[in-house]
Design an enzyme around this catalytic site. Structure first.
Site, PDB file in Angstrom:
ATOM      1  N   ASP A 127      10.693  10.407 -13.103  1.00 51.67           N
ATOM      2  CA  ASP A 127      10.885   8.524 -13.208  1.00 51.67           C
ATOM      3  C   ASP A 127       9.863   7.928 -13.676  1.00 51.67           C
ATOM      4  OD1 ASP A 127       8.965   9.724 -11.601  1.00 51.67           O
ATOM      5  OD2 ASP A 127       9.152   8.692 -10.043  1.00 51.67           O
ATOM      6  N   GLU A 128       9.213   8.894 -14.830  1.00 47.58           N
ATOM      7  CA  GLU A 128       8.506   8.010 -15.690  1.00 47.58           C
ATOM      8  C   GLU A 128       8.178   8.825 -17.393  1.00 47.58           C
ATOM      9  OE1 GLU A 128       4.474   8.309 -14.812  1.00 47.58           O
ATOM     10  OE2 GLU A 128       4.925   9.965 -13.784  1.00 47.58           O
TER      11      GLU A 128
ATOM     12  N   ASP B  45       8.363   3.201 -15.278  1.00 48.12           N
ATOM     13  CA  ASP B  45       7.997   3.726 -14.407  1.00 48.12           C
ATOM     14  C   ASP B  45       9.504   3.394 -13.376  1.00 48.12           C
ATOM     15  OD1 ASP B  45       7.651   5.803 -12.531  1.00 48.12           O
ATOM     16  OD2 ASP B  45       5.255   5.441 -11.424  1.00 48.12           O
TER      17      ASP B  45
END
Length: 385
Positions: free
Chosen positions: A105-106, A11
């Site tokens: 974003d992960e 993350d």
């Protein structure tokens, strides 16, 4: 019993803010807020320094300014964030056997079986260092036996952390944590359980399944499983080609531009609703046309992650204007959305006002109750997909 799984959750740390800091180093270490800069706007993301003042994503900008008046507010640039996201995904794709892009974003990475050839913790560490070096962006990761625990491990070691929680360490790791730390536990459920004195995971994990089922139904049983460190969900292979789309062949070949534009709007509204129902965002839009002589042409463009009708309609109309330039009769038009990822609200809240999203959510609620055709634009009322 050891599950044998090796799941990594990676993350980015305050992703939007980190991209801005990469451009302007003077922002480092300061309270920074990304999102709507007007009083009617909302926070899309904020730095860890801003979070110390109680600021969080989805908070009204007016409240954020009250809590931290000296913070730096930045409107942000979703094109840049999307580009950075694609580049990070490309690095991960080259390095791992199986991964799932869970949001902008992960990522989840399944290293199960690879531990016979690699030290998974060392491998994850090296991958993290590669991303930091090549992207100049901070990232954290958690390694554990399933997706839920791995995500919780990441959340506990952020920012700039990495940690491995093995099978025998799962329950001792989970027990002292607040139930609020469990992914997917909403505010109403948190308040309901807290009012009953269930505030720590250790307490939740000891409740009888029948009682949880009585309290919260199937979601309660799922919550209980997570509290016990159990999650059988799979890492779903990610592919840029995954898409959703629709097309329409005319009963009679047509050159009626107004009718075709209205049809495109109806198509977008249809598949955008499906996108939101799947909790997805898209980053690529494609328009297809077929002439009366059966020649077929397509044109696509990459956009910032979105599922909003207004953004997608404008993009589709622009693509159609560029692709249709021969003034010949058309027999088919189609629209598809691809490069899909699971979308979090922090992504959605960036690009449009809170009122726009409230409107979309209200219309979707009507569609769920009365059918997908219950709400449409007046210009598309005679259009049947």
């Amino acid at each position: 019993m050891d599950s044998g799984k090796q799941i990594i959750h990676m993350d980015q740390d305050a992703f939007f803010v980190s991209v801005e800091v990469r451009k302007d180093a003077s922002l480092k270490g300061k309270p920074v807020i990304i999102g709507g800069t007007s009083d009617r706007g909302v926070v899309a993301s904020c730095s860890y320094e801003a979070r110390k003042f109680g600021i969080h994503s989805a908070m009204p900008s007016r409240m954020a300014k009250m809590l931290c008046p000296h913070a730096t507010f930045i409107k942000g640039n979703m094109d840049e964030y999307s580009k950075a996201s694609h580049e990070i995904t490309a690095i991960i794709r080259e390095k791992v056997p199986l991964f799932e892009k869970a949001s902008i974003d992960e990522h989840y990475i399944d290293m199960t079986g690879m531990d016979r050839f690699h030290n998974c913790m060392q491998y994850a560490h090296e991958l993290r260092q590669t991303i930091i070096k090549e992207m100049d962006l901070p990232i954290s990761f958690g390694l554990s036996v399933n997706k839920t625990v791995a995500k919780m491990v990441t959340n506990e070691c952020k920012p700039g952390g990495e940690r491995n929680v093995k099978q025998q360490e799962v329950q001792p790791f989970l027990n002292p944590l607040s139930i609020r730390k469990i992914p997917g536990l909403g505010e109403k459920t948190f308040v309901k359980l807290s009012d009953m004195g269930i505030k720590k995971i250790i307490t939740l994990s000891q409740i009888h399944p029948d009682q949880m089922n009585s309290l919260l139904g199937k979601s309660g049983l799922s919550l209980l499983q997570k509290a016990k460190g159990i999650d059988n969900s799979l890492v779903i292979p990610y592919t840029e080609q995954k898409s959703i789309g629709t097309q329409c062949t005319f009963h009679a070949d047509s050159i009626d531009i107004d009718m075709i534009n209205n049809l495109l709007v109806a198509q977008v509204m249809d598949i955008a609703y499906q996108l939101r129902e799947k909790k997805k965002l898209c980053a690529c839009v494609t328009v297809t046309i077929r002439y009366a002589n059966f020649e077929t042409e397509t044109k696509q463009t990459t956009i910032s992650y979105t599922s909003l009708d207004s953004v997608l309609i404008a993009t589709v109309k622009d693509l159609f204007k560029k692709i249709y330039n021969r003034r010949m009769l058309l027999r088919l038009v189609g629209v598809s959305l691809s490069n899909l990822v699971t979308g979090f609200e922090q992504i959605d809240l960036y690009s449009e006002s809170q009122e726009q999203y409230s409107l979309v959510q209200a219309l979707d609620k009507i569609r769920r109750r009365f059918g997908q055709d219950a709400v449409t634009r007046a210009s598309t009322m005679d259009i049947k997909l």
